[in-house]
Motif scaffolding. Structure first.
Motif, PDB file in Angstrom:
ATOM      1  N   LEU A  62      -4.311   8.909   4.007  1.00 33.33           N
ATOM      2  CA  LEU A  62      -4.782   7.522   3.991  1.00 33.33           C
ATOM      3  C   LEU A  62      -3.643   6.563   4.318  1.00 33.33           C
ATOM      4  O   LEU A  62      -3.778   5.643   5.132  1.00 33.33           O
ATOM      5  CB  LEU A  62      -5.320   7.246   2.586  1.00 33.33           C
ATOM      6  CG  LEU A  62      -6.258   6.081   2.391  1.00 33.33           C
ATOM      7  CD1 LEU A  62      -7.555   6.351   3.136  1.00 33.33           C
ATOM      8  CD2 LEU A  62      -6.545   5.890   0.897  1.00 33.33           C
ATOM      9  N   LEU A  63      -2.505   6.809   3.664  1.00 34.76           N
ATOM     10  CA  LEU A  63      -1.335   5.950   3.882  1.00 34.76           C
ATOM     11  C   LEU A  63      -0.901   5.997   5.347  1.00 34.76           C
ATOM     12  O   LEU A  63      -0.610   4.964   5.953  1.00 34.76           O
ATOM     13  CB  LEU A  63      -0.188   6.396   2.969  1.00 34.76           C
ATOM     14  CG  LEU A  63       1.143   5.669   3.167  1.00 34.76           C
ATOM     15  CD1 LEU A  63       0.983   4.180   2.860  1.00 34.76           C
ATOM     16  CD2 LEU A  63       2.226   6.269   2.287  1.00 34.76           C
ATOM     17  N   LEU A 108      -4.493  11.295   0.017  1.00 32.85           N
ATOM     18  CA  LEU A 108      -3.749  10.044  -0.220  1.00 32.85           C
ATOM     19  C   LEU A 108      -2.640   9.812   0.800  1.00 32.85           C
ATOM     20  O   LEU A 108      -2.570   8.736   1.404  1.00 32.85           O
ATOM     21  CB  LEU A 108      -3.204  10.023  -1.652  1.00 32.85           C
ATOM     22  CG  LEU A 108      -4.283   9.858  -2.732  1.00 32.85           C
ATOM     23  CD1 LEU A 108      -3.683  10.044  -4.123  1.00 32.85           C
ATOM     24  CD2 LEU A 108      -4.940   8.493  -2.632  1.00 32.85           C
ATOM     25  N   PRO A 109      -1.764  10.792   1.056  1.00 32.65           N
ATOM     26  CA  PRO A 109      -0.787  10.575   2.134  1.00 32.65           C
ATOM     27  C   PRO A 109      -1.471  10.381   3.492  1.00 32.65           C
ATOM     28  O   PRO A 109      -1.010   9.582   4.313  1.00 32.65           O
ATOM     29  CB  PRO A 109       0.054  11.850   2.147  1.00 32.65           C
ATOM     30  CG  PRO A 109      -0.300  12.613   0.936  1.00 32.65           C
ATOM     31  CD  PRO A 109      -1.524  12.040   0.320  1.00 32.65           C
ATOM     32  N   PHE A 135       0.457   6.721  -6.659  1.00 36.76           N
ATOM     33  CA  PHE A 135      -0.793   7.409  -7.001  1.00 36.76           C
ATOM     34  C   PHE A 135      -0.663   8.902  -6.731  1.00 36.76           C
ATOM     35  O   PHE A 135      -1.051   9.726  -7.539  1.00 36.76           O
ATOM     36  CB  PHE A 135      -1.948   6.861  -6.154  1.00 36.76           C
ATOM     37  CG  PHE A 135      -2.640   5.682  -6.771  1.00 36.76           C
ATOM     38  CD1 PHE A 135      -2.036   4.940  -7.770  1.00 36.76           C
ATOM     39  CD2 PHE A 135      -3.901   5.307  -6.338  1.00 36.76           C
ATOM     40  CE1 PHE A 135      -2.658   3.839  -8.333  1.00 36.76           C
ATOM     41  CE2 PHE A 135      -4.544   4.211  -6.899  1.00 36.76           C
ATOM     42  CZ  PHE A 135      -3.926   3.472  -7.889  1.00 36.76           C
ATOM     43  N   PHE A 136      -0.112   9.202  -5.554  1.00 35.48           N
ATOM     44  CA  PHE A 136      -0.018  10.602  -5.165  1.00 35.48           C
ATOM     45  C   PHE A 136       0.914  11.364  -6.113  1.00 35.48           C
ATOM     46  O   PHE A 136       0.577  12.428  -6.619  1.00 35.48           O
ATOM     47  CB  PHE A 136       0.467  10.724  -3.720  1.00 35.48           C
ATOM     48  CG  PHE A 136       0.594  12.146  -3.252  1.00 35.48           C
ATOM     49  CD1 PHE A 136      -0.535  12.937  -3.055  1.00 35.48           C
ATOM     50  CD2 PHE A 136       1.844  12.703  -3.011  1.00 35.48           C
ATOM     51  CE1 PHE A 136      -0.421  14.255  -2.629  1.00 35.48           C
ATOM     52  CE2 PHE A 136       1.969  14.016  -2.582  1.00 35.48           C
ATOM     53  CZ  PHE A 136       0.829  14.792  -2.387  1.00 35.48           C
ATOM     54  N   VAL A 151       1.955   1.695  -3.647  1.00 37.76           N
ATOM     55  CA  VAL A 151       0.821   2.050  -4.506  1.00 37.76           C
ATOM     56  C   VAL A 151       0.345   3.483  -4.235  1.00 37.76           C
ATOM     57  O   VAL A 151       0.208   4.292  -5.156  1.00 37.76           O
ATOM     58  CB  VAL A 151      -0.339   1.048  -4.289  1.00 37.76           C
ATOM     59  CG1 VAL A 151      -1.602   1.528  -4.992  1.00 37.76           C
ATOM     60  CG2 VAL A 151       0.064  -0.325  -4.792  1.00 37.76           C
ATOM     61  N   LEU A 152       0.120   3.802  -2.948  1.00 43.32           N
ATOM     62  CA  LEU A 152      -0.421   5.129  -2.623  1.00 43.32           C
ATOM     63  C   LEU A 152       0.578   6.248  -2.928  1.00 43.32           C
ATOM     64  O   LEU A 152       0.187   7.315  -3.396  1.00 43.32           O
ATOM     65  CB  LEU A 152      -0.852   5.181  -1.153  1.00 43.32           C
ATOM     66  CG  LEU A 152      -2.166   4.458  -0.847  1.00 43.32           C
ATOM     67  CD1 LEU A 152      -2.418   4.390   0.652  1.00 43.32           C
ATOM     68  CD2 LEU A 152      -3.334   5.158  -1.533  1.00 43.32           C
ATOM     69  N   SER A 153       1.860   5.975  -2.679  1.00 43.73           N
ATOM     70  CA  SER A 153       2.865   6.993  -2.983  1.00 43.73           C
ATOM     71  C   SER A 153       2.906   7.279  -4.478  1.00 43.73           C
ATOM     72  O   SER A 153       2.976   8.425  -4.914  1.00 43.73           O
ATOM     73  CB  SER A 153       4.259   6.540  -2.540  1.00 43.73           C
ATOM     74  OG  SER A 153       4.240   6.201  -1.192  1.00 43.73           O
ATOM     75  N   ALA A 205       0.835  -1.213   0.000  1.00 45.20           N
ATOM     76  CA  ALA A 205       0.000   0.000   0.000  1.00 45.20           C
ATOM     77  C   ALA A 205       0.865   1.256   0.000  1.00 45.20           C
ATOM     78  O   ALA A 205       0.482   2.281  -0.566  1.00 45.20           O
ATOM     79  CB  ALA A 205      -0.924   0.005   1.201  1.00 45.20           C
TER      80      ALA A 205
END
Lengths: 295, 277
Positions: free
Chosen positions: B82-83, B79-80, B24-25, B20-22, B17
């Motif tokens: 969420l991470l 997003l950050p 995405f951001f 993926v999230l990094s 995650a």
């Protein structure tokens, strides 16, 4: 030196008193069993002395000093459940533990071998069975070869082989001079490996000390002979014991602590024409003692 | 602290995650700004309904690019957040927050390293926005300027606020699903209240001549949002100078944003330091 000294430690959860002012100390080199039924406060006690829980009152010392995190780095602790990152392998999880402990980074392969997980060491923790998770938790405790281990129900979830192995491991660590503090509700386990025991009941400490002092307050002499009737008749003519109990193929004579003289007993029966084919002193079994104390 | 961060890195680097999230951001920041850039130059500027007015505003020229990239990227700060919620609640789910302490961290070390993650995430996001602003500024064919660079600073403040709220929710709620859900619900709720307060502020000014600024800007997350405004242009200046709009007390909003950060810090820290784990 006392590895752990607990003074009047109390823990309340709202109105529930989980631990009601407990005091005892654990000498260096002991295998110290904390024994009690479910909900008696064993895990709460271990949580308090590792700073996982905050005490309502009372205090404790580690290695005769005010406790801090450097003391915890000198102990291997396994509390309640195996706590690992599910998405990491055993090796990667142990790398984190070793780094936090500031020791044992080069010890990972050894401890994994000790608990027989070498073949699965690169598998993710989430793929492990309950018993394997438990064994990894024990491996983590052994990292850096600490002198003190705190183990909470270490054999929970293990198969019989695993239980026997863990028991052997604890005995071996004891022989190496390690101090082990172990919580258990399994009497048998405590009886087999512990040198000291503290018994908890509903948050109260009802006994603590050397296993022999706590468990044996009378000598039980078990005798048997080919002719059990004759044996019982003769036994009734003897003196010195406080109680006599006949069981199938065995006769139990209860003597005040330290007064049973096996030679004398053997001679008495022989003189009355009974040849014993079994004669031994037993400490009161922990189970009966445990029920007596906790009921 | 370096040692603590190295250990934290061991936890994070293999966490999917995180990757993926990094990603995405990062793609989101560049992509969103690119979309705005392309839309502005290819669509708006070519068919300006207000001849000369909107097309005169150069979003990505130097002096404007800092504000535009910061403003546009601000919408992706969830997003950050969420991470960070995931990284914090993972510890509670796996009960590794306990194991870290058992193995020899102090409670404040455990908290400090999470706080460090919050700050590092905010710094990394800000650096990304700075670089994006730089690239689009040069792409617009203008020469470099630090004018309006404070917008990047406000982006950092906003990022820090979102991340601190994530830390607080993670530490208080502990369950991943609940924490993420409430993070979104809270944000929606605060924006809703903020809109009501904004209406009330306009009403009070117009009806009673009473003006203590837009009260909607005084809420925890809206305070740092409010500092990062839509790029200044002729239209926003007109709105701002209209007689019905409440005055903007930037120093008050800034002070409140810092105060809220302090509250989040004290609250989440005391939760880790003082209570049962």
């Amino acid at each position: 030196m006392a590895v752990l000294t607990v003074e009047n430690l109390r823990k309340d959860y709202g109105r529930i008193q989980a631990l009601k002012g407990v005091s005892f100390s654990v000498p260096e080199g002991a295998v110290f069993g904390i024994l009690g039924p479910n909900g008696s406060g064993k895990t709460t006690l271990l949580g308090l002395i590792t700073d996982i829980l905050k005490a309502t009152a009372g205090s404790y010392k580690l290695f005769n000093e005010e406790p801090n995190e450097s003391h915890r780095r000198q102990m291997g602790t396994f509390l309640e459940t195996p706590n690992f990152y599910h998405y990491l392998s055993a090796v990667r999880n142990l790398r984190i533990s070793a780094a936090i402990k500031q020791r044992g980074g080069d010890d990972i392969d050894r401890v994994i071998e000790v608990v027989n997980l070498t073949q699965r060491k690169d598998s993710r923790f989430s793929t492990y069975s309950l018993g394997m998770k438990q064994r990894l938790a024990i491996a983590s405790c052994l990292l850096g070869n600490p002198n003190v281990l705190i183990l909470d129900e270490p054999t929970n979830g293990l198969d019989p082989v695993g239980i026997a192995e863990t028991r052997e491991l604890i005995k071996k660590l004891h022989q190496q001079g390690k101090t082990i503090i172990m919580a258990s509700h399994l009497l048998d386990e405590v009886e087999k490996v512990c040198t000291h025991v503290a018994i908890l009941k509903k948050g109260e400490l009802i006994a603590a000390g050397h296993v022999n002092d706590i468990l044996a307050n009378e000598d039980i002499v078990e005798i048997s002979a080919a002719d059990m009737n004759k044996l019982q008749q003769v036994a009734k003519t003897l003196s010195g014991y406080t109680n006599l109990k006949a069981e199938e193929n065995i006769l139990k004579l209860f003597y005040p602590l330290g007064t049973a003289d096996l030679e004398q007993i053997n001679r008495s029966f022989f003189e009355h024409g009974v040849v014993l084919n079994g004669l031994q002193v037993k400490k009161k079994s922990l189970e009966s003692k445990f029920f007596e104390l906790t009921n | 602290m370096t040692e603590l961060l190295k250990i934290e890195w061991l936890k994070i680097k293999n966490y999917s995650a995180f990757i993926v999230l990094s990603l995405f951001f990062a793609l989101g920041v560049v992509g969103a700004n690119y979309a705005v850039y392309v839309f502005k130059t290819n669509v708006i500027d070519k068919s300006d309904p207000t001849p000369g007015l909107i097309s005169s505003i150069k979003f990505y020229d130097f002096a404007h690019t800092w504000q535009t990239t910061s403003y546009v990227s601000g919408f992706l700060l969830l997003l950050p957040g969420l991470l960070l919620i995931l990284l914090i609640t993972n510890e509670f789910n796996f009960r590794t927050h306990r194991q870290n302490i058992l193995d020899g961290w102090s409670r404040s070390e455990f908290f400090n390293v999470k706080l460090a993650l919050v700050v590092i995430a905010a710094l990394a996001s800000t650096l990304l926005v700075f670089l994006t602003g730089l690239v689009f500024g040069f792409a617009s064919g203008t020469s470099f300027s630090f004018e309006n660079i404070e917008a990047v600073g406000y982006f950092f403040l906003k990022s820090l606020t979102y991340n601190m709220v994530a830390l607080l929710f993670g530490v208080l709620i502990r369950k991943t699903g609940f924490a993420i859900g409430l993070y979104f619900v809270y944000m929606f709720f605060e924006n809703f209240i903020s809109a009501l307060l904004e209406g009330l502020s306009f009403y009070l000014k117009v009806q009673n001549g009473f003006d203590i600024g837009n009260m909607g800007d005084y809420l925890p997350m809206n305070a740092s949002d409010a500092l990062l405004t839509f790029p200044k242009n002729v239209v926003t200046d007109m709105a701002k100078n209209s007689s019905v709009a409440p005055h903007t007390y930037s120093w008050l909003i800034f002070g409140l944003a810092i105060l809220y950060l302090a509250i989040f810090y004290v609250w989440s820290r005391s939760r880790i330091i003082k209570t049962d784990l």
